[in-house]
Design a protein around this motif. Sequence first.
Motif, PDB file in Angstrom:
ATOM      1  N   MET A   1       0.837  -1.177   0.000  1.00  0.00           N
ATOM      2  CA  MET A   1       0.000   0.000   0.000  1.00  0.00           C
ATOM      3  C   MET A   1       0.883   1.241   0.000  1.00  0.00           C
ATOM      4  N   SER A   2       0.570   2.213  -0.802  1.00  0.00           N
ATOM      5  CA  SER A   2       1.349   3.433  -0.919  1.00  0.00           C
ATOM      6  C   SER A   2       1.008   4.401   0.201  1.00  0.00           C
ATOM      7  N   LYS A   3       2.008   5.192   0.585  1.00  0.00           N
ATOM      8  CA  LYS A   3       1.816   6.213   1.602  1.00  0.00           C
ATOM      9  C   LYS A   3       1.191   7.457   0.990  1.00  0.00           C
ATOM     10  N   ARG A   4       0.385   8.141   1.754  1.00  0.00           N
ATOM     11  CA  ARG A   4      -0.202   9.402   1.312  1.00  0.00           C
ATOM     12  C   ARG A   4       0.591  10.516   1.970  1.00  0.00           C
ATOM     13  N   LEU A   5       1.023  11.481   1.185  1.00  0.00           N
ATOM     14  CA  LEU A   5       1.839  12.572   1.691  1.00  0.00           C
ATOM     15  C   LEU A   5       0.993  13.788   2.002  1.00  0.00           C
ATOM     16  N   SER A   6       1.389  14.510   3.017  1.00  0.00           N
ATOM     17  CA  SER A   6       0.737  15.768   3.352  1.00  0.00           C
ATOM     18  C   SER A   6       1.731  16.884   3.060  1.00  0.00           C
ATOM     19  N   MET A   7       1.400  17.737   2.110  1.00  0.00           N
ATOM     20  CA  MET A   7       2.289  18.827   1.718  1.00  0.00           C
ATOM     21  C   MET A   7       1.695  20.152   2.183  1.00  0.00           C
ATOM     22  N   PRO A   8       2.542  21.090   2.616  1.00  0.00           N
ATOM     23  CA  PRO A   8       2.009  22.410   2.968  1.00  0.00           C
ATOM     24  C   PRO A   8       1.493  23.115   1.720  1.00  0.00           C
ATOM     25  N   ARG A   9       0.403  23.842   1.855  1.00  0.00           N
ATOM     26  CA  ARG A   9      -0.139  24.618   0.741  1.00  0.00           C
ATOM     27  C   ARG A   9       0.483  26.005   0.822  1.00  0.00           C
ATOM     28  N   LEU A  10       1.260  26.365  -0.213  1.00  0.00           N
ATOM     29  CA  LEU A  10       1.989  27.634  -0.214  1.00  0.00           C
ATOM     30  C   LEU A  10       1.434  28.561  -1.274  1.00  0.00           C
ATOM     31  N   LEU A  11       1.470  29.844  -0.985  1.00  0.00           N
ATOM     32  CA  LEU A  11       1.024  30.874  -1.905  1.00  0.00           C
ATOM     33  C   LEU A  11       2.212  31.792  -2.181  1.00  0.00           C
ATOM     34  N   TYR A  12       2.565  31.957  -3.463  1.00  0.00           N
ATOM     35  CA  TYR A  12       3.653  32.842  -3.851  1.00  0.00           C
ATOM     36  C   TYR A  12       3.056  34.182  -4.255  1.00  0.00           C
ATOM     37  N   ASN A  13       3.296  35.201  -3.437  1.00  0.00           N
ATOM     38  CA  ASN A  13       2.756  36.535  -3.702  1.00  0.00           C
ATOM     39  C   ASN A  13       3.635  37.293  -4.674  1.00  0.00           C
ATOM     40  N   LEU A  14       3.069  38.331  -5.296  1.00  0.00           N
ATOM     41  CA  LEU A  14       3.837  39.159  -6.228  1.00  0.00           C
ATOM     42  C   LEU A  14       4.979  39.890  -5.534  1.00  0.00           C
ATOM     43  N   ASP A  15       4.845  40.148  -4.242  1.00  0.00           N
ATOM     44  CA  ASP A  15       5.924  40.833  -3.525  1.00  0.00           C
ATOM     45  C   ASP A  15       6.987  39.853  -3.033  1.00  0.00           C
ATOM     46  N   GLU A 119      13.987  12.939  -1.702  1.00  0.00           N
ATOM     47  CA  GLU A 119      14.385  14.346  -1.791  1.00  0.00           C
ATOM     48  C   GLU A 119      13.586  15.267  -0.875  1.00  0.00           C
ATOM     49  N   LYS A 120      12.437  14.809  -0.397  1.00  0.00           N
ATOM     50  CA  LYS A 120      11.622  15.544   0.560  1.00  0.00           C
ATOM     51  C   LYS A 120      11.399  17.019   0.185  1.00  0.00           C
ATOM     52  N   PRO A 121      10.673  17.255  -0.912  1.00  0.00           N
ATOM     53  CA  PRO A 121      10.439  18.648  -1.311  1.00  0.00           C
ATOM     54  C   PRO A 121       9.546  19.382  -0.303  1.00  0.00           C
ATOM     55  N   ASP A 122       9.755  20.698  -0.213  1.00  0.00           N
ATOM     56  CA  ASP A 122       8.895  21.541   0.623  1.00  0.00           C
ATOM     57  C   ASP A 122       7.585  21.840  -0.086  1.00  0.00           C
ATOM     58  N   ALA A 123       7.616  21.843  -1.411  1.00  0.00           N
ATOM     59  CA  ALA A 123       6.419  22.153  -2.203  1.00  0.00           C
ATOM     60  C   ALA A 123       6.511  21.437  -3.541  1.00  0.00           C
ATOM     61  N   ILE A 124       5.334  21.157  -4.107  1.00  0.00           N
ATOM     62  CA  ILE A 124       5.233  20.564  -5.439  1.00  0.00           C
ATOM     63  C   ILE A 124       4.285  21.437  -6.250  1.00  0.00           C
ATOM     64  N   ILE A 125       4.760  21.888  -7.405  1.00  0.00           N
ATOM     65  CA  ILE A 125       3.932  22.665  -8.328  1.00  0.00           C
ATOM     66  C   ILE A 125       3.588  21.735  -9.484  1.00  0.00           C
ATOM     67  N   HIS A 126       2.297  21.599  -9.758  1.00  0.00           N
ATOM     68  CA  HIS A 126       1.840  20.586 -10.717  1.00  0.00           C
ATOM     69  C   HIS A 126       1.333  21.240 -12.006  1.00  0.00           C
ATOM     70  N   PHE A 127       2.178  21.239 -13.035  1.00  0.00           N
ATOM     71  CA  PHE A 127       1.792  21.689 -14.373  1.00  0.00           C
ATOM     72  C   PHE A 127       1.680  20.513 -15.343  1.00  0.00           C
ATOM     73  N   ALA A 128       1.982  19.307 -14.883  1.00  0.00           N
ATOM     74  CA  ALA A 128       2.030  18.141 -15.774  1.00  0.00           C
ATOM     75  C   ALA A 128       0.635  17.805 -16.288  1.00  0.00           C
ATOM     76  N   GLU A 129       0.563  17.588 -17.597  1.00  0.00           N
ATOM     77  CA  GLU A 129      -0.707  17.216 -18.208  1.00  0.00           C
ATOM     78  C   GLU A 129      -0.440  16.622 -19.583  1.00  0.00           C
ATOM     79  N   GLN A 130      -1.428  15.949 -20.094  1.00  0.00           N
ATOM     80  CA  GLN A 130      -1.388  15.486 -21.477  1.00  0.00           C
ATOM     81  C   GLN A 130      -2.307  16.388 -22.277  1.00  0.00           C
ATOM     82  N   ARG A 131      -1.885  16.743 -23.456  1.00  0.00           N
ATOM     83  CA  ARG A 131      -2.735  17.572 -24.307  1.00  0.00           C
ATOM     84  C   ARG A 131      -4.006  16.822 -24.659  1.00  0.00           C
ATOM     85  N   ALA A 132      -5.110  17.504 -24.572  1.00  0.00           N
ATOM     86  CA  ALA A 132      -6.371  16.931 -25.030  1.00  0.00           C
ATOM     87  C   ALA A 132      -6.542  17.330 -26.489  1.00  0.00           C
ATOM     88  N   ARG A 133      -7.226  16.497 -27.240  1.00  0.00           N
ATOM     89  CA  ARG A 133      -7.451  16.836 -28.639  1.00  0.00           C
ATOM     90  C   ARG A 133      -8.803  16.311 -29.075  1.00  0.00           C
TER      91      ARG A 133
END
Length: 142
Positions: A1-15, A119-133
């Motif tokens: 059974m795979s482990k479920r990870l809990s990642m902090p939700r981060l917001l990158y502000n313009l400043d 590698e224990k990342p602090d954050a994961i940004i998810h842009f991965a996708e497959q193109r729909a057509r």
Amino acid sequence: MSKRLSMPRLLYNLDKRVINVDTGTNVNKKKKIFVMGGDGFCGWPTSLHLSQEGHDITIIDNLSRRNIDNELEAASLTPIQPMGTRLATWKELSGQSIGFHNIDIAEEYERLLQVIMEEKPDAIIHFAEQRARLFDVADLGV
């Protein structure tokens, strides 16, 4: 059974402040950030920006867009260098290294989980996708 990870939700502000969404605290410090889909239109410039800001960036991408274009013998309107060349050029220009893992996150979950656990990342940004057509010119026999 795979482990479920809990990642902090981060917001990158313009400043350029990084805020933990759950606690509201300012967490400005060097972060280990994974950018899934980092070879893409949004992922690549995001990776460069965050690297330039001093964060430790690792791109996770299966380069499928490049492979699809090669199979169809189609070239991008804007020539795109191979990932290794792009990473080496970024290091030469900025002095910053960006890591890379060629992983298909839809098919290689255990491998992805292994990299996350190691590698224990602090954050994961998810842009991965497959193109729909809806259809493809190749399907039309053109």
